[in-house]
Design a protein around this motif. Structure first.
Motif, PDB file in Angstrom:
ATOM      1  N   ALA A  59       3.467  19.855 -13.727  1.00 60.61           N
ATOM      2  CA  ALA A  59       2.560  20.820 -13.100  1.00 60.61           C
ATOM      3  C   ALA A  59       1.364  20.117 -12.460  1.00 60.61           C
ATOM      4  N   GLU A  60       0.840  19.102 -13.131  1.00 62.82           N
ATOM      5  CA  GLU A  60      -0.311  18.388 -12.579  1.00 62.82           C
ATOM      6  C   GLU A  60       0.094  17.564 -11.366  1.00 62.82           C
ATOM      7  N   VAL A  61       1.273  16.966 -11.400  1.00 62.11           N
ATOM      8  CA  VAL A  61       1.771  16.236 -10.230  1.00 62.11           C
ATOM      9  C   VAL A  61       1.901  17.197  -9.048  1.00 62.11           C
ATOM     10  N   ALA A  62       2.471  18.369  -9.287  1.00 58.20           N
ATOM     11  CA  ALA A  62       2.660  19.351  -8.217  1.00 58.20           C
ATOM     12  C   ALA A  62       1.325  19.822  -7.657  1.00 58.20           C
ATOM     13  N   ARG A  63       0.347  20.023  -8.540  1.00 58.39           N
ATOM     14  CA  ARG A  63      -0.978  20.461  -8.071  1.00 58.39           C
ATOM     15  C   ARG A  63      -1.619  19.399  -7.189  1.00 58.39           C
ATOM     16  N   ARG A  64      -1.495  18.148  -7.597  1.00 60.56           N
ATOM     17  CA  ARG A  64      -2.116  17.081  -6.797  1.00 60.56           C
ATOM     18  C   ARG A  64      -1.374  16.873  -5.476  1.00 60.56           C
ATOM     19  N   ALA A  65      -0.071  17.027  -5.488  1.00 62.06           N
ATOM     20  CA  ALA A  65       0.688  16.917  -4.243  1.00 62.06           C
ATOM     21  C   ALA A  65       0.300  18.029  -3.274  1.00 62.06           C
ATOM     22  N   ALA A  66       0.174  19.244  -3.792  1.00 59.29           N
ATOM     23  CA  ALA A  66      -0.201  20.377  -2.942  1.00 59.29           C
ATOM     24  C   ALA A  66      -1.587  20.183  -2.341  1.00 59.29           C
ATOM     25  N   ALA A  67      -2.487  19.581  -3.111  1.00 56.03           N
ATOM     26  CA  ALA A  67      -3.860  19.380  -2.643  1.00 56.03           C
ATOM     27  C   ALA A  67      -3.925  18.450  -1.436  1.00 56.03           C
ATOM     28  N   ILE A  68      -2.931  17.576  -1.276  1.00 52.28           N
ATOM     29  CA  ILE A  68      -2.931  16.670  -0.126  1.00 52.28           C
ATOM     30  C   ILE A  68      -1.843  17.046   0.889  1.00 52.28           C
ATOM     31  N   GLY A  69      -1.250  18.235   0.701  1.00 56.16           N
ATOM     32  CA  GLY A  69      -0.281  18.738   1.660  1.00 56.16           C
ATOM     33  C   GLY A  69       1.035  17.996   1.682  1.00 56.16           C
ATOM     34  N   ARG A  70       1.473  17.515   0.526  1.00 55.73           N
ATOM     35  CA  ARG A  70       2.718  16.740   0.453  1.00 55.73           C
ATOM     36  C   ARG A  70       3.660  17.366  -0.572  1.00 55.73           C
ATOM     37  N   GLU A  71       4.939  17.039  -0.456  1.00 52.96           N
ATOM     38  CA  GLU A  71       5.951  17.512  -1.383  1.00 52.96           C
ATOM     39  C   GLU A  71       6.186  16.462  -2.472  1.00 52.96           C
ATOM     40  N   VAL A  72       6.380  16.922  -3.698  1.00 54.29           N
ATOM     41  CA  VAL A  72       6.504  16.001  -4.824  1.00 54.29           C
ATOM     42  C   VAL A  72       7.678  15.041  -4.638  1.00 54.29           C
ATOM     43  N   GLU A  73       8.834  15.552  -4.271  1.00 49.22           N
ATOM     44  CA  GLU A  73      10.015  14.680  -4.163  1.00 49.22           C
ATOM     45  C   GLU A  73       9.844  13.656  -3.045  1.00 49.22           C
ATOM     46  N   GLU A  74       9.209  14.059  -1.963  1.00 53.98           N
ATOM     47  CA  GLU A  74       8.943  13.102  -0.878  1.00 53.98           C
ATOM     48  C   GLU A  74       8.002  12.007  -1.354  1.00 53.98           C
ATOM     49  N   LEU A  75       6.989  12.390  -2.139  1.00 53.51           N
ATOM     50  CA  LEU A  75       6.060  11.393  -2.664  1.00 53.51           C
ATOM     51  C   LEU A  75       6.743  10.465  -3.659  1.00 53.51           C
ATOM     52  N   ARG A  76       7.635  11.011  -4.466  1.00 54.59           N
ATOM     53  CA  ARG A  76       8.378  10.155  -5.401  1.00 54.59           C
ATOM     54  C   ARG A  76       9.229   9.131  -4.643  1.00 54.59           C
ATOM     55  N   GLU A  77       9.788   9.566  -3.522  1.00 54.30           N
ATOM     56  CA  GLU A  77      10.648   8.687  -2.739  1.00 54.30           C
ATOM     57  C   GLU A  77       9.835   7.636  -1.979  1.00 54.30           C
ATOM     58  N   ALA A 112       0.859  -1.187   0.000  1.00 59.55           N
ATOM     59  CA  ALA A 112       0.000   0.000   0.000  1.00 59.55           C
ATOM     60  C   ALA A 112       0.890   1.230   0.000  1.00 59.55           C
ATOM     61  N   LEU A 113       0.667   2.136  -0.962  1.00 60.58           N
ATOM     62  CA  LEU A 113       1.433   3.372  -1.045  1.00 60.58           C
ATOM     63  C   LEU A 113       0.525   4.507  -1.502  1.00 60.58           C
ATOM     64  N   VAL A 114       0.813   5.713  -1.023  1.00 55.52           N
ATOM     65  CA  VAL A 114       0.071   6.874  -1.487  1.00 55.52           C
ATOM     66  C   VAL A 114       0.362   7.088  -2.969  1.00 55.52           C
ATOM     67  N   VAL A 115      -0.658   7.526  -3.711  1.00 55.47           N
ATOM     68  CA  VAL A 115      -0.513   7.709  -5.151  1.00 55.47           C
ATOM     69  C   VAL A 115      -0.741   9.174  -5.515  1.00 55.47           C
ATOM     70  N   CYS A 116       0.076   9.655  -6.471  1.00 57.94           N
ATOM     71  CA  CYS A 116      -0.048  11.031  -6.952  1.00 57.94           C
ATOM     72  C   CYS A 116       0.504  11.072  -8.372  1.00 57.94           C
ATOM     73  N   VAL A 117      -0.384  10.962  -9.336  1.00 59.74           N
ATOM     74  CA  VAL A 117       0.020  10.846 -10.736  1.00 59.74           C
ATOM     75  C   VAL A 117      -0.490  12.070 -11.503  1.00 59.74           C
ATOM     76  N   GLY A 118       0.327  12.537 -12.445  1.00 61.63           N
ATOM     77  CA  GLY A 118      -0.089  13.651 -13.290  1.00 61.63           C
ATOM     78  C   GLY A 118       0.411  13.492 -14.709  1.00 61.63           C
ATOM     79  N   LYS A 119      -0.292  14.118 -15.642  1.00 62.69           N
ATOM     80  CA  LYS A 119       0.127  14.062 -17.057  1.00 62.69           C
ATOM     81  C   LYS A 119       1.454  14.781 -17.266  1.00 62.69           C
ATOM     82  N   ASP A 120       1.711  15.779 -16.417  1.00 64.36           N
ATOM     83  CA  ASP A 120       2.968  16.528 -16.512  1.00 64.36           C
ATOM     84  C   ASP A 120       3.372  16.972 -15.105  1.00 64.36           C
TER      85      ASP A 120
END
Length: 306
Positions: free
Chosen positions: A239-257, A229-237
């Motif tokens: 900018a979309e990844v960053a928008r979805r990460a911000a919406a859940i209060g997380r940082e993109v690089e942390e989510l990638r890791e 089980a892992l948190v998911v945050c996918v985007g077409k580009d």
């Protein structure tokens, strides 16, 4: 590789919101809808409009969906007496036409117990072991026979062991990172072993422990399903990844890791690396339940490549 949608409603979701996500889960071809079993929000969420009960939610969804599997990661063993829980889960299995899966954990979040007046015992693992013995024992008792259990924490005498689930055997999920007792318990009771929010290396190590425990118990280790089980945050580009990460209060690089984040290709690649160590099922923790476009993207550009 099965992809399942996993929600955390205690962070703020009504039944209607969960129903919308479950219907999207079914319509978009995902394998299952799962939810957590918590009564109190975590972090800085206000939790509005308030908690929903896991098994009442799944009972409703059982009647409003037709294909997807339904279950919990994980039902808290501290919340319910095992005899009552066996009745509840068997009934939801009947209501769904045999689509329930049963994840059970010891319970861990002390604050929610204090908030709602639920006892929080110090010794939880022994209770969990008895709970598994009781619930599976009640379901497995032949019609017309009775079930008894006389343990340290629970005492059942001549239970009629009813009702029975629709499925001949409801799949049992056990999970966690315990080094010895957890693998032993999984070897005895689990159909699936789940690792939540862990790295590739830690997952490989724990899967190995479970395999060894299964073999030591005289069981074929390949009988179990191994999942993450892992948190998911996918985007077409980006900018979309960053928008979805911000919406859940997380940082993109942390989510990638620590999660499944980035472009569809990045996420497919990371899932593939987990597949190489034996994982055949992913629970995608979706934290923004209003973003159904996210599910559509995962279905069309991630799931389609697996």
């Amino acid at each position: 590789m099965d992809l399942r949608i996993f929600t955390e409603p205690q962070q703020g979701a009504s039944y209607d919101t969960l129903l919308a996500v479950a219907k999207a889960t079914e319509d978009l071809g995902f394998d299952a809808f799962f939810r957590s079993d918590h009564y109190l929000a975590m972090g800085d969420s206000d939790g509005l409009p308030g908690p929903t009960d896991a098994w009442i939610t799944l009972a409703g969804l059982a009647r409003e969906t037709s294909r997807i599997r339904l279950g919990t990661l994980m039902t808290a063993g501290t919340f319910r007496l095992p005899g009552v829980l066996a009745i509840q889960v068997a009934q939801v299995d009947q209501m769904s036409g045999g689509r329930v899966e049963f994840g059970l954990g010891a319970g861990w979040y002390e604050d929610e117990h204090k908030a709602y007046g639920i006892p929080f015992p110090k010794e939880k693992f022994g209770r969990l072991e008895e709970q598994l013995a009781i619930v599976t024992g009640l379901w497995g008792t032949k019609p017309g026979e009775t079930f008894s259990h006389h343990g340290t924490h629970y005492d059942l005498t001549d239970s009629p062991a009813l009702p029975k689930p629709t499925q001949a055997k409801i799949p049992v999920l056990i999970g966690g990172m315990g080094a010895s007792r957890t693998p032993r318990l999984a070897a005895r009771y689990a159909d699936e072993f789940n690792i939540p929010f862990a790295s590739l290396a830690d997952s490989e190590r724990q899967f190995g422990r479970v395999r060894e425990a299964a073999q030591a118990a005289g069981r074929d280790a390949d009988e179990l399903t191994y999942s993450n089980a892992l948190v998911v945050c996918v985007g077409k580009d980006d900018a979309e990844v960053a928008r979805r990460a911000a919406a859940i209060g997380r940082e993109v690089e942390e989510l990638r890791e620590n999660g499944l984040a980035g472009s569809p290709a990045e996420v497919v690649d990371k899932i593939g690396r987990f597949a190489e160590i034996g994982s055949t099922r992913f629970y995608l923790q979706v934290l923004d339940l209003s973003d159904l476009d996210h599910l559509e993207l995962i279905s069309s550009q991630v799931q389609s490549q697996l």
